[in-house]
Design a protein around this motif. Structure first.
Motif, PDB file in Angstrom:
ATOM      1  N   ALA A 237       7.803  -0.922   2.708  1.00 53.27           N
ATOM      2  CA  ALA A 237       8.686  -1.880   3.369  1.00 53.27           C
ATOM      3  C   ALA A 237       8.589  -1.678   4.874  1.00 53.27           C
ATOM      4  O   ALA A 237       8.692  -0.549   5.364  1.00 53.27           O
ATOM      5  CB  ALA A 237      10.125  -1.688   2.895  1.00 53.27           C
ATOM      6  N   PHE A 238       8.377  -2.770   5.598  1.00 55.33           N
ATOM      7  CA  PHE A 238       8.271  -2.742   7.053  1.00 55.33           C
ATOM      8  C   PHE A 238       9.509  -3.374   7.679  1.00 55.33           C
ATOM      9  O   PHE A 238       9.952  -4.446   7.241  1.00 55.33           O
ATOM     10  CB  PHE A 238       7.058  -3.555   7.526  1.00 55.33           C
ATOM     11  CG  PHE A 238       5.733  -2.913   7.251  1.00 55.33           C
ATOM     12  CD1 PHE A 238       5.045  -2.261   8.266  1.00 55.33           C
ATOM     13  CD2 PHE A 238       5.148  -2.969   5.984  1.00 55.33           C
ATOM     14  CE1 PHE A 238       3.813  -1.680   8.026  1.00 55.33           C
ATOM     15  CE2 PHE A 238       3.924  -2.388   5.739  1.00 55.33           C
ATOM     16  CZ  PHE A 238       3.253  -1.742   6.766  1.00 55.33           C
ATOM     17  N   VAL A 239      10.039  -2.733   8.711  1.00 55.83           N
ATOM     18  CA  VAL A 239      11.005  -3.364   9.600  1.00 55.83           C
ATOM     19  C   VAL A 239      10.361  -3.350  10.978  1.00 55.83           C
ATOM     20  O   VAL A 239      10.097  -2.284  11.547  1.00 55.83           O
ATOM     21  CB  VAL A 239      12.360  -2.630   9.620  1.00 55.83           C
ATOM     22  CG1 VAL A 239      13.330  -3.360  10.547  1.00 55.83           C
ATOM     23  CG2 VAL A 239      12.942  -2.528   8.217  1.00 55.83           C
ATOM     24  N   ILE A 240      10.060  -4.529  11.513  1.00 51.85           N
ATOM     25  CA  ILE A 240       9.253  -4.656  12.728  1.00 51.85           C
ATOM     26  C   ILE A 240      10.110  -5.268  13.833  1.00 51.85           C
ATOM     27  O   ILE A 240      10.824  -6.252  13.607  1.00 51.85           O
ATOM     28  CB  ILE A 240       8.027  -5.563  12.477  1.00 51.85           C
ATOM     29  CG1 ILE A 240       7.271  -5.114  11.212  1.00 51.85           C
ATOM     30  CG2 ILE A 240       7.097  -5.551  13.683  1.00 51.85           C
ATOM     31  CD1 ILE A 240       6.300  -6.153  10.686  1.00 51.85           C
ATOM     32  N   GLU A 241      10.025  -4.694  15.013  1.00 48.56           N
ATOM     33  CA  GLU A 241      10.778  -5.208  16.152  1.00 48.56           C
ATOM     34  C   GLU A 241      10.117  -6.472  16.695  1.00 48.56           C
ATOM     35  O   GLU A 241       8.892  -6.536  16.848  1.00 48.56           O
ATOM     36  CB  GLU A 241      10.845  -4.151  17.250  1.00 48.56           C
ATOM     37  CG  GLU A 241      11.673  -4.560  18.450  1.00 48.56           C
ATOM     38  CD  GLU A 241      11.673  -3.499  19.547  1.00 48.56           C
ATOM     39  OE1 GLU A 241      12.602  -3.494  20.358  1.00 48.56           O
ATOM     40  OE2 GLU A 241      10.728  -2.678  19.573  1.00 48.56           O
TER      41      GLU A 241
ATOM     42  N   THR B 106       9.049   2.289   5.230  1.00 49.81           N
ATOM     43  CA  THR B 106       9.525   3.077   4.099  1.00 49.81           C
ATOM     44  C   THR B 106       8.536   2.905   2.953  1.00 49.81           C
ATOM     45  O   THR B 106       8.159   1.781   2.621  1.00 49.81           O
ATOM     46  CB  THR B 106      10.921   2.626   3.636  1.00 49.81           C
ATOM     47  OG1 THR B 106      11.845   2.819   4.711  1.00 49.81           O
ATOM     48  CG2 THR B 106      11.389   3.428   2.421  1.00 49.81           C
ATOM     49  N   THR B 107       8.092   4.015   2.382  1.00 50.11           N
ATOM     50  CA  THR B 107       7.184   3.954   1.239  1.00 50.11           C
ATOM     51  C   THR B 107       7.801   4.653   0.035  1.00 50.11           C
ATOM     52  O   THR B 107       8.487   5.665   0.181  1.00 50.11           O
ATOM     53  CB  THR B 107       5.819   4.607   1.555  1.00 50.11           C
ATOM     54  OG1 THR B 107       6.022   5.923   2.068  1.00 50.11           O
ATOM     55  CG2 THR B 107       5.020   3.791   2.550  1.00 50.11           C
ATOM     56  N   THR B 108       7.557   4.081  -1.123  1.00 45.43           N
ATOM     57  CA  THR B 108       7.952   4.696  -2.387  1.00 45.43           C
ATOM     58  C   THR B 108       6.687   4.911  -3.202  1.00 45.43           C
ATOM     59  O   THR B 108       5.855   4.009  -3.308  1.00 45.43           O
ATOM     60  CB  THR B 108       8.927   3.801  -3.170  1.00 45.43           C
ATOM     61  OG1 THR B 108      10.130   3.654  -2.407  1.00 45.43           O
ATOM     62  CG2 THR B 108       9.265   4.404  -4.529  1.00 45.43           C
TER      63      THR B 108
ATOM     64  N   ARG C  25      -2.827   3.221  -4.949  1.00 46.50           N
ATOM     65  CA  ARG C  25      -2.862   1.772  -4.721  1.00 46.50           C
ATOM     66  C   ARG C  25      -1.512   1.271  -4.188  1.00 46.50           C
ATOM     67  O   ARG C  25      -0.466   1.598  -4.742  1.00 46.50           O
ATOM     68  CB  ARG C  25      -3.184   1.029  -6.018  1.00 46.50           C
ATOM     69  CG  ARG C  25      -4.630   1.170  -6.454  1.00 46.50           C
ATOM     70  CD  ARG C  25      -4.920   0.391  -7.718  1.00 46.50           C
ATOM     71  NE  ARG C  25      -6.349   0.379  -8.023  1.00 46.50           N
ATOM     72  CZ  ARG C  25      -6.886  -0.234  -9.066  1.00 46.50           C
ATOM     73  NH1 ARG C  25      -6.111  -0.880  -9.928  1.00 46.50           N
ATOM     74  NH2 ARG C  25      -8.187  -0.204  -9.267  1.00 46.50           N
ATOM     75  N   ILE C  26      -1.558   0.507  -3.102  1.00 43.34           N
ATOM     76  CA  ILE C  26      -0.363  -0.159  -2.604  1.00 43.34           C
ATOM     77  C   ILE C  26      -0.180  -1.430  -3.430  1.00 43.34           C
ATOM     78  O   ILE C  26      -1.083  -2.271  -3.498  1.00 43.34           O
ATOM     79  CB  ILE C  26      -0.503  -0.492  -1.110  1.00 43.34           C
ATOM     80  CG1 ILE C  26      -0.670   0.805  -0.306  1.00 43.34           C
ATOM     81  CG2 ILE C  26       0.697  -1.285  -0.614  1.00 43.34           C
ATOM     82  CD1 ILE C  26      -1.047   0.603   1.142  1.00 43.34           C
ATOM     83  N   VAL C  27       0.962  -1.554  -4.094  1.00 43.01           N
ATOM     84  CA  VAL C  27       1.109  -2.608  -5.102  1.00 43.01           C
ATOM     85  C   VAL C  27       2.154  -3.658  -4.752  1.00 43.01           C
ATOM     86  O   VAL C  27       2.158  -4.756  -5.318  1.00 43.01           O
ATOM     87  CB  VAL C  27       1.446  -2.008  -6.483  1.00 43.01           C
ATOM     88  CG1 VAL C  27       0.299  -1.134  -6.975  1.00 43.01           C
ATOM     89  CG2 VAL C  27       2.755  -1.231  -6.462  1.00 43.01           C
ATOM     90  N   SER C  28       3.056  -3.343  -3.818  1.00 39.46           N
ATOM     91  CA  SER C  28       4.122  -4.288  -3.503  1.00 39.46           C
ATOM     92  C   SER C  28       4.726  -3.897  -2.170  1.00 39.46           C
ATOM     93  O   SER C  28       4.576  -2.761  -1.714  1.00 39.46           O
ATOM     94  CB  SER C  28       5.195  -4.249  -4.606  1.00 39.46           C
ATOM     95  OG  SER C  28       6.228  -5.165  -4.340  1.00 39.46           O
ATOM     96  N   GLY C  29       5.408  -4.838  -1.522  1.00 39.93           N
ATOM     97  CA  GLY C  29       5.996  -4.515  -0.227  1.00 39.93           C
ATOM     98  C   GLY C  29       7.033  -5.521   0.216  1.00 39.93           C
ATOM     99  O   GLY C  29       7.367  -6.478  -0.505  1.00 39.93           O
ATOM    100  N   ASP C  30       7.538  -5.296   1.422  1.00 41.06           N
ATOM    101  CA  ASP C  30       8.546  -6.172   2.003  1.00 41.06           C
ATOM    102  C   ASP C  30       8.384  -6.134   3.513  1.00 41.06           C
ATOM    103  O   ASP C  30       8.024  -5.101   4.088  1.00 41.06           O
ATOM    104  CB  ASP C  30       9.952  -5.706   1.603  1.00 41.06           C
ATOM    105  CG  ASP C  30      11.030  -6.612   2.171  1.00 41.06           C
ATOM    106  OD1 ASP C  30      10.993  -7.821   1.874  1.00 41.06           O
ATOM    107  OD2 ASP C  30      11.884  -6.118   2.930  1.00 41.06           O
TER     108      ASP C  30
END
Length: 339
Positions: free
Chosen positions: A97-101, A146-148, A126-131
């Motif tokens: 999950a990215f929070v970008i300014e 944030t990574t899970t 493998r990166i499988v999903s994000g926000d």
């Protein structure tokens, strides 16, 4: 890869869920994270691991976001992959999950995504999903990630901070304090010039080699925030054991030792991002170190002490002049604050 988003910055429209959001995801994230499990839907559908699974979440807000030896993107993969590896788990999947300014340079964002792609590939995850969210100017310091991670625990491996036993050898997988020292210098608050590079690295394959050599392991812990000293106090408390260190055996790079000498800092309390503390029976210790010396990120691995039944909860260090001193228990604000 040609990218028409060069020289642009992230705007609030990129977080609004419309055309610009799709462009950002397609041209930056999906372009770098493409794999058979990456989804465009609301959730990834995955094949669960056989047996036990480890899951870990970590947030990354490092400042500066770019530093010698890595950036926040590389760090966001290493941190979570290494947390899984510390449980003896092979990393399989990551979400991010990215929070970008608002105003963050698109070129820098792509550099971060490229580092994540490269590091994930090296780690075999493998990166499988994000926000993706965009925050207003000043609400975020550049970019937060944030990574899970989810991983499969290897058969026959059981490790944990509560499993240290008197008589165990304490191994550190390389020289300590480099990441914390690198971040400190990168902020330029002290005007010190030193050639220090972060140890930031994905460590699953290192742990895998150790596991292949022996399953007789008690503790694996990565020494991130608070460094090796903080980790040792945590384990001493969890296992209700004492820790005895030999100061001469703790590997510290000369440049890190020099900076710490000037600033009055203890390298054992500076963060690492590519180092682990391993506790295992003494009979296994030399074999483990021999394996570590053959791995790319642990060539300076060393046995630095032992677990004892005396002084439970305490970390005692034999100094270079042969005296014994209680390592101060960490508390308050640890410097430099890395996250």
């Amino acid at each position: 890869m040609e990218n028409k988003m060069d020289n642009q910055t992230v705007t609030m429209a990129h977080g609004a869920g419309g055309k610009q959001t799709s462009e950002l995801i397609d041209k930056v994230f999906a372009a770098h994270f493409a794999n058979p499990d990456l989804t465009a839907d609301d959730a990834a559908v995955l094949t669960p691991p056989v047996g036990k699974m480890a899951v870990s979440t970590d947030g990354f807000i490092v400042s500066p976001a770019f530093f010698p030896g890595g950036n926040i993107g590389k760090l966001s993969i290493c941190g979570t992959v290494n947390d899984l590896a510390c449980m003896g788990a092979k990393p399989l999947y990551l979400t991010c999950a990215f929070v970008i300014e608002e105003g963050f340079p698109m070129e820098k964002l792509e550099e971060i995504a490229a580092a994540m792609e490269k590091t994930a590939k090296e780690a075999g995850v493998r990166i499988v999903s994000g926000d993706t969210k965009v925050a207003g100017k000043g609400q975020v310091d550049g970019v937060f990630i944030t990574t899970t991670g989810m991983g499969q625990i290897e058969d026959g491996v059981k490790v944990g901070g509560e499993l240290a036993q008197p008589g165990d050898a304490i191994i550190v997988t390389g020289d300590v304090g480099r990441h914390g020292c690198t971040i400190l210098l990168a902020r330029e608050d002290f005007g010190i010039e030193a050639d220090v590079t972060s140890d930031c690295a994905p460590l699953w394959h290192t742990v895998e080699e150790v596991i292949n050599a022996t399953h007789d392991l008690h503790v694996i812990r990565d020494a991130t925030r608070g460094g090796v000293g903080t980790v040792l106090y945590e384990i001493a408390g969890q296992s209700n054991v004492g820790i005895r260190l030999n100061a001469e055996k703790v590997p510290v790079a000369p440049e890190v030792k020099g900076v710490c000498g000037m600033l009055g800092l203890e390298p054992l309390y500076l963060a690492c991002e590519g180092r682990m503390v391993i506790m295992a029976p003494k009979a296994e210790a030399e074999k483990i170190v021999e394996v570590l010396h053959k791995c790319p990120y642990s060539q300076n691995a060393a046995i630095i002490g032992e677990v004892t039944a005396e002084q439970p909860g305490k970390v005692v260090m034999t100094t270079e002049i042969g005296t014994q001193a209680l390592l101060p228990q960490p508390g308050g604000e640890l410097l430099p604050r890395i996250c």
